[in-house]
Structures are given as structure tokens and as C-alpha cells.
Design a protein around this motif. Structure first.
Motif, PDB file in Angstrom:
ATOM      1  N   THR A 105      42.906  13.675  42.894  1.00 27.80           N
ATOM      2  CA  THR A 105      41.933  14.732  43.146  1.00 27.80           C
ATOM      3  C   THR A 105      41.385  15.278  41.834  1.00 27.80           C
ATOM      4  O   THR A 105      40.174  15.513  41.705  1.00 27.80           O
ATOM      5  CB  THR A 105      42.574  15.873  43.962  1.00 27.80           C
ATOM      6  N   ILE A 236      40.590  16.502  53.517  1.00 27.35           N
ATOM      7  CA  ILE A 236      40.572  16.443  52.060  1.00 27.35           C
ATOM      8  C   ILE A 236      39.846  17.655  51.481  1.00 27.35           C
ATOM      9  O   ILE A 236      40.264  18.222  50.473  1.00 27.35           O
ATOM     10  CB  ILE A 236      39.914  15.136  51.579  1.00 27.35           C
ATOM     11  N   LEU A 383      42.057   8.673  47.763  1.00 28.44           N
ATOM     12  CA  LEU A 383      42.163   9.976  48.415  1.00 28.44           C
ATOM     13  C   LEU A 383      41.937   9.868  49.917  1.00 28.44           C
ATOM     14  O   LEU A 383      42.609  10.548  50.699  1.00 28.44           O
ATOM     15  CB  LEU A 383      41.170  10.967  47.784  1.00 28.44           C
ATOM     16  N   SER A 387      45.073  10.663  52.837  1.00 25.16           N
ATOM     17  CA  SER A 387      44.926  11.811  53.733  1.00 25.16           C
ATOM     18  C   SER A 387      45.980  11.783  54.833  1.00 25.16           C
ATOM     19  O   SER A 387      46.490  12.823  55.263  1.00 25.16           O
ATOM     20  CB  SER A 387      43.524  11.840  54.348  1.00 25.16           C
TER      21      SER A 387
END
Length: 487
Positions: A105, A236, A383, A387
Motif C-alpha cells: 500500500t 481496499i 493489493l 484483499s
């Protein structure tokens, strides 16, 4: 460097609430709605998906309040998992955070900063090639420049939590105010014909293609799969609210303020996210929300409101959001690796504080992994894939409330989970349903994340094996010394 034994409690309630909000608000709110709209194909379902994500986040946040009051220690969620289950579960979470969740992130947000800076300075563009290796691997100026931003923010955070707090509050306050202004102007310049068209058949769940046409889903299971797919982006976008628990050792009156900051931060962001999406439906036709160039629906909406200057307006807003988000995640993540090191499950030096009472070594290791991920260019895919694992760990952590009420019923609980046992149970059911739907309909979002998290299991046992060998070493040396003396 001289080691400081304790963190400094520099963060008050507002500081902590802004940290929770800042980690959540990056560039996702300006991009994710395009993919959500393609999956659900209607204004009503667009808002419902964001409301579901917000409800899950708020429910989790108020549930975490009980755990934070019981264990107001650096590391937050890592500590809760260790206390409720065992060190293995906690380590797998910490490993996943280190390998992808936090570092990925951070990398994505830092690269995003330069993607939007390219609107003012085109040489930062992600579409340019700084250099390439072979025919397939290439590095853009945005990726290269992200390393400089990563370095700057990491360096500043080694100078103490007080400086990190000033940066955090300044940028988070600015982006919250800017988002409110954007929402206000969106409703001032509401387009009645667009609004009416979007909400005429608002709850017809269908697919919107990239060409702007609508298609019906073939059956009910496909509808559920579409909702699950739409939720991936919102999960996210809402994620990282739990970062405030990582810095529990630096929050004043943590037993009270962590729970309150979680509630305040997530409630404000949920309200803003839903309002932004309602605003999108007020200024853009549904087809325009679902099919903007590179999914940048925020820019298209700003252009509809402010004209040609809209691109600059949203670019500045994303720059502020990205900078504050990256700073907050860099600050918070290192505290988890610090706690892991204190348990003997990470590099020993990450468990040390520098003269500014921050885990500088942990910050620099985090920097190194984020750099690798930013250069790889795969952080966005990772990402999406992680999740599933993120939600699994949230479910495990909220289940920990039930576990600890049985295991440690007499432990002080300054704050009890709101709506217990119903709200925590609802979150667990919703989280598991989300994960099951992804397994069935979007397996590409599940198995890579499971593999990454699963790698933590053999690593944990390898660490344990090495520790056992070290513990045995003095005994063997003593035995050898006794034999020598006997001779």
C-alpha cells in the motif's frame, strides 16, 4: 544511537483519529468507483456497495475498541491475535503486513503521488520509460521518483513521532477539508437531467462494459459474484483504519482514546466516501462514472464541476491525500515489526528504539521492501489479491473478542464492543460471505494472497528452530567445559 526503552506518548485523541482517517483516504476514492460501477451497473448499487464497505469498517472499528482497551500496546492487531490465539497466527499476520499489505500500500500510494504530479510536470509520467531490462521489465519515472518520497518520509519519521504527527495532522486536515469542498461544489453544480437519469432505475443490478453498454447477468450466483467483485475495491479503499492500533504505545490514555479514535476516524471517512459517490451521480452519467480513462472518475467529475481546471483541482487533492496517507502508513507499520522483534519473531534490531524513541531500524526495513514493490510494478495486483487475506484477519481479530471473553473473562475491559454479540457476529458473517464469494467467483483474488500469507508458516517454524538451537548452545558449551575440567 542510544536506545530509549519506552515510546513517548505524543498522540492525543484528535491525532489518533486523524491517523485512522489518513490511512484510509489515499487515491482510491477517486478511482475505485469506476470498477464498482462496471460490476453493478446502477447508481443505487454503487452507493449500496460503498455503504456495505462502510458498515463493515465501522462495525470492525467499534469492535476493536474492546481489544485496544485490553491491550493498549504497540503492534495493535498483531498483539490481539497473539493473545487470543497463539504466536503463529500473529506472526502470519505480521508477515503478511510486512510482505504486501502495509508495504504494498505504501508503494502504491507513493507511485500514485507522482502519477498525479505528472499533470503539472509531465516528466514524472507513468507512461514514460526511465529504463528497461529486456523486453518485458520497464521502470517509469513515477516508480523511480517514488523511492525519493519513500526515503524522505521514512527519514522524517525516524526523527520522532512528534514530527510525524505534525505532518500527519497538516495533510489529513487539508484533505478532509478539500474533500468536503469538492462534495459541496458537486451538489451546487448538480445536473438535474443527469441525476434523474441515474436514479430512474437505480437498483437494477447489471454489468456495464468498457464500451458503455449494459449487459444482464445470467443468473443469481453471478449477481452475488458481481457484488463481491465490486466490494474488493471498497475494502481496499476503507482499509488501514486499524493502523492507529499499531501506535498504541504512543497514544495518550490509550484505553480510552484508541477506541474513540477508531470510531471517529472511520465514521468521518464513511460519510465522506458515500457523499463523494452520491456527488458523482449528481454530475456524471453512469456510463461516464464506469468508463473514464485509467478509471480516474474523480478527474472526470472535477472537470464536470470546475471545467478545464478540474484536472488540476483533483490532482492537487490526490497529491495531498497520497502524501498524508503514505506518511501515516510508514509511521504505523514499523510498530508492528517492533512488536514482532520483541517476541523474538523478527530481526532483533527492529525491536530497538533510537534516541528519538522510534523504531528506526524497522522503518528502514519497511522502506527497503516498499522500494522493491514499487519498482516491481506489481503492487496494484498484489493489493487486489491480498484483499481476501485482509478480511480473513479482520474476521479472526473480531472473533478474538468472543475467544477472549471465554479465555480471560476477568481481564479489565475499559470499553466493551458496541452491539456485542450481534454487531461483531454480523461482521464475521459478512466477512466470511465476502471471502467465500471470492473463492467461488474470483479465485484470482484469493490464492495468491493465501500463498503469500502461507509462506509465513514455514518462516515462523524456521525462526523457532533457530531460537531453539540458540537456547541449546550454552548448555552444550557448558557440558564441553565440564568434560575438559574432568580430564
Amino acid at each position: 544511537m542510544t536506545e530509549t526503552k519506552e515510546f513517548k506518548r505524543e498522540l492525543g485523541l484528535i491525532d489518533a483519529a486523524l491517523l485512522a482517517a489518513s490511512g484510509m483516504i489515499g487515491s482510491g476514492i477517486f478511482i475505485v468507483s469506476a470498477d464498482v460501477t462496471r460490476n453493478v451497473g446502477s447508481a443505487g448499487w454503487l452507493i449500496i456497495v460503498w455503504l456495505i464497505g462502510g458498515f463493515m469498517t465501522l462495525t470492525a472499528a467499534v469492535s476493536y475498541g474492546e481489544l485496544s482497551g485490553m491491550y493498549p500496546k504497540a503492534g495493535g492487531q498483531y498483539v490481539y491475535l497473539k493473545e487470543a490465539y497463539n504466536p503463529l497466527v500473529a506472526f502470519v499476520y505480521g508477515w503478511s503486513l510486512f510482505a504486501v499489505i502495509q508495504t504494498g500500500t505504501i508503494a502504491a500510494v507513493c507511485v500514485s503521488f507522482f502519477k498525479f504530479l505528472a499533470y503539472f510536470f509531465p516528466f514524472f509520467s507513468e507512461d514514460l520509460v526511465a529504463f528497461r531490462v529486456g523486453n518485458s521489465f520497464k521502470i517509469s519515472p513515477a516508480q523511480l521518483s517514488s523511492i525519493a518520497l519513500l526515503f524522505l518520509l521514512t527519514y522524517l519519521n525516524t526523527k520522532g513521532v512528534k514530527l510525524g504527527k505534525i505532518i500527519q495532522n497538516t495533510f489529513t486536515g487539508t484533505k478532509l477539508l478539500s474533500l468536503l469542498v469538492l462534495i459541496l461544489f458537486g451538489f451546487i453544480f448538480l445536473k438535474p437531467d443527469v441525476w434523474q437519469a441515474n436514479w430512474a432505475d437505480a437498483f437494477h443490478l447489471q454489468k456495464l462494459t468498457l464500451t458503455g453498454s449494459f449487459e444482464e447477468y445470467p443468473n443469481t450466483p453471478a449477481l452475488w459474484g458481481a457484488i463481491a467483485s465490486a466490494l474488493v475495491g471498497t475494502v481496499i479503499s476503507y482499509d488501514a483504519w486499524n493502523n492507529v492500533t499499531f501506535v498504541a504505545g504512543e497514544i495518550k490514555n490509550p484505553k480510552r482514546n484508541i477506541g474513540l479514535s477508531l470510531l471517529l476516524g472511520t465514521a468521518v471517512v464513511t460519510l465522506i466516501y458515500v457523499s463523494v459517490n452520491v456527488m458523482f451521480t449528481a454530475v456524471l452519467p453512469l456510463e461516464a462514472i464506469g468508463t473514464p480513462e485509467k478509471d480516474r472518475v474523480g478527474i472526470v467529475a472535477a472537470q464536470a464541476i470546475f471545467g478545464n481546471s478540474g484536472t488540476a483541482v483533483i490532482a492537487v487533492l490526490i497529491l495531498v491525500s497520497s502524501f498524508g496517507c503514505a506518511n501515516g502508513m510508514i509511521l504505523a507499520g514499523a510498530r508492528v515489526y517492533y512488536s514482532m522483534a520483541k517476541d523474538g519473531l523478527f530481526f532483533r534490531k527492529t525491536g530497538e528504539l533510537n534516541q528519538n524513541a522510534v523504531p528506526s531500524y524497522a522503518l528502514w526495513i519497511q522502506f527497503a521492501v516498499a522500494v522493491v514493490l514499487s519498482l516491481s510494478g506489481r503492487y496494484g495486483d498484489l493489493l487486489d489479491m491480498i484483499s481476501f487475506v485482509v478480511v480473513i484477519f479482520y474476521v479472526l481479530t473480531i472473533t478474538a473478542i468472543f475467544v477472549l471473553r471465554v479465555k480471560k473473562p476477568t481481564l479489565e475491559r475499559p470499553y466493551k464492543a458496541f452491539g456485542y454479540p450481534f454487531l461483531p457476529a454480523i461482521y464475521i458473517v459478512m466477512g466470511l460471505a465476502f471471502c467465500i464469494l471470492l473463492i467461488i467467483y474470483k479465485p484470482t483474488y484469493t490464492w495468491p494472497g493465501l500463498i503469500i500469507a502461507g509462506l509465513g508458516i514455514p518462516i515462523y517454524y524456521l525462526i523457532q528452530f533457530r531460537q531453539d538451537q540458540k537456547h541449546d548452545l550454552p548448555t552444550n558449551e557448558t557440558a564441553s567445559s565440564d568434560q575438559a575440567n574432568n580430564k
